[in-house]
Design a protein around this motif. Sequence first.
Motif, short mmCIF file in Angstrom:
data_model
loop_
_atom_site.label_atom_id
_atom_site.label_comp_id
_atom_site.label_asym_id
_atom_site.label_seq_id
_atom_site.Cartn_x
_atom_site.Cartn_y
_atom_site.Cartn_z
N UNK A 239 -6.31 -1.07 -0.54
CA UNK A 239 -4.97 -0.77 -0.06
C UNK A 239 -3.92 -1.16 -1.09
N UNK A 240 -2.84 -0.39 -1.18
CA UNK A 240 -1.73 -0.84 -2.02
C UNK A 240 -1.08 -2.06 -1.39
N UNK A 241 -0.69 -3.01 -2.21
CA UNK A 241 -0.07 -4.22 -1.66
C UNK A 241 1.36 -3.95 -1.21
N UNK A 242 2.00 -2.96 -1.82
CA UNK A 242 3.37 -2.61 -1.45
C UNK A 242 3.44 -1.12 -1.14
N UNK A 243 4.20 -0.76 -0.11
CA UNK A 243 4.34 0.63 0.27
C UNK A 243 5.55 1.24 -0.43
N UNK A 244 5.39 2.51 -0.82
CA UNK A 244 6.49 3.21 -1.47
C UNK A 244 7.59 3.49 -0.46
N UNK A 245 8.83 3.45 -0.94
CA UNK A 245 9.96 3.74 -0.07
C UNK A 245 9.89 5.19 0.39
N UNK A 246 10.04 5.42 1.68
CA UNK A 246 9.92 6.77 2.23
C UNK A 246 11.30 7.34 2.52
#
Length: 246
Positions: A239-246
């Motif tokens: 999993x990515x540790x940080x989610x991209x801004x949507x």
Amino acid sequence: MFLHDMIEIMSQASPEFEARLESAKLDAMKELAYGASHEINNPLANISARAQALLRDEQDPDRRRTIEAINEQSLRAHEMISDLMLFSRPPALEYTEVDLAALIKQSADEAKEVLQLHEVGIELVVKAEPSTIQADRSQLLIAIGALVRNSLEAIGTAGNIKLSARIEKEQAKVLVEDDGPGIPPEIREHMFEPFYSGREAGRGLGFGLSKCWRIVSEHGGIIKVESPEAGGAIFSISLPTKQKTR
């Protein structure tokens, strides 16, 4: 000649093409699962409601047991349909800061009672440093729990499960390993498809695995399964540790 050429092209297909093909196949299954679930849920609810109505006035013990069995099985089928609904149309993720070590500990704690009942041990392995990621805690808990239950199904009784987590650069990794009978290659290819029966590998109907795949995919992650020559199975979630801004 045309068929031979097509087979040769497919055998030389890039990993990216295979990934797109697999994604398209699973997208079609999502729509099938949603439509089927919607249609089946209504008669199931009707059966359960009528069984409960009959129970209110039934005094004969044998008849009561029969009606209770009808109600229990309809509720069990409803739970399976709920899993399919989650696979096909999952709720929107609610991202928070999640402690990965605490998450897998909670997953182990929730499974502890049923694991003890089957004489299956569970080992936790986490690194001491902070392991915070951006994720939907409740959904990830469902995904990891599904993998633990899958391992339990494979082991049956008297075995071990290892649950570990770590963060490498900007990727979080969760591994669920078991010492069950392993998974043949022809079954591994279909492990995350709904409706596919992996009973040959002692892995049940796979609803939980398809639900897990869906949750991980919604997080922008990847789930894989390996079966070492020595036996058992290793499920890995990245999993990515940080989610991209949507």
